[in-house]
Design an enzyme around this catalytic site. Structure first.
Site, PDB file in Angstrom:
ATOM      1  CG  ASP A  98     -33.560 -43.768  52.825  1.00 14.47           C
ATOM      2  OD1 ASP A  98     -34.591 -43.854  53.514  1.00 14.47           O
ATOM      3  OD2 ASP A  98     -32.855 -44.746  52.551  1.00 14.47           O
TER       4      ASP A  98
ATOM      5  NE  ARG B  68     -33.369 -47.297  51.657  1.00 14.95           N
ATOM      6  CZ  ARG B  68     -32.075 -47.430  51.623  1.00 14.95           C
ATOM      7  NH1 ARG B  68     -31.514 -48.237  50.740  1.00 14.95           N
ATOM      8  NH2 ARG B  68     -31.314 -46.776  52.457  1.00 14.95           N
TER       9      ARG B  68
ATOM     10  CG  HIS C 146     -32.029 -46.556  60.709  1.00 16.50           C
ATOM     11  ND1 HIS C 146     -33.202 -46.947  60.126  1.00 16.50           N
ATOM     12  CD2 HIS C 146     -31.052 -47.287  60.128  1.00 16.50           C
ATOM     13  CE1 HIS C 146     -32.956 -47.882  59.217  1.00 16.50           C
ATOM     14  NE2 HIS C 146     -31.653 -48.091  59.199  1.00 16.50           N
ATOM     15  CG  LEU C 147     -29.530 -48.326  66.409  1.00 16.21           C
ATOM     16  CD1 LEU C 147     -29.621 -48.714  67.868  1.00 16.21           C
ATOM     17  CD2 LEU C 147     -28.196 -47.687  66.094  1.00 16.21           C
ATOM     18  N   GLY C 148     -29.249 -50.962  62.460  1.00 14.80           N
ATOM     19  CA  GLY C 148     -29.431 -52.157  61.641  1.00 14.80           C
ATOM     20  C   GLY C 148     -29.519 -51.748  60.193  1.00 14.80           C
TER      21      GLY C 148
ATOM     22  N   GLY D 292     -27.266 -50.281  58.514  1.00 21.85           N
ATOM     23  CA  GLY D 292     -26.783 -48.916  58.615  1.00 21.85           C
ATOM     24  C   GLY D 292     -27.199 -48.358  59.964  1.00 21.85           C
TER      25      GLY D 292
END
Length: 134
Positions: free
Chosen positions: A63, A6, A121-123, A125
């Site tokens: 990403d 990634r 998107h939490l966690g 970032g």
């Protein structure tokens, strides 16, 4: 057989997973100022695998790839025109996470192409993404 990585920022040329080459690594190093907390670590992982298994194919997934289809106006939002003239555009991040969510919704019967969906998107970032037509 291969290693997948990634990578947070692929720039305008990377809109899908690609085989890691010396030329790609050089381009990704140029993007470090755009993602200084993540890009160096992503490149370090690639280098570490190469040092142990130099012939092993490596593939980078980005990403930023999910956000390559942003409408032109969205790529300009919140940027001074001079920066856009220099080739800088707005991207979204956590795209691999959003792609996963879109696929999971689709697999669970949600008509992602016909809905407007907001995903958080939490966690590791935090970001939000407004999705239209998937």
């Amino acid at each position: 057989a291969a290693v997948g990585h990634r990578v947070v920022h692929g720039g305008p040329e990377c809109d899908c997973p690609v085989l890691v080459t010396a030329a790609l690594e050089a381009r990704l190093r140029q993007l470090v100022p755009l993602a200084p907390l993540h890009q160096p670590h992503n490149l370090a992982g690639i280098a570490a695998v190469r040092s142990v298994r130099p012939g092993l194919p490596q593939v980078a997934s980005f990403d930023t790839a999910f956000h390559h289809t942003l409408p032109r106006l969205a790529t300009l939002t919140a940027l001074p025109r001079a920066l856009h003239g220099e080739g800088i555009r707005r991207y979204g991040f956590h795209g691999l996470s959003y792609e996963y969510v879109v696929n999971a919704l689709h697999l669970n019967g949600v008509d992602v192409d016909g809905e407007r969906i907001i995903v958080a998107h939490l966690g590791n970032g935090a970001s939000m993404c407004a999705l239209k037509d998937g």
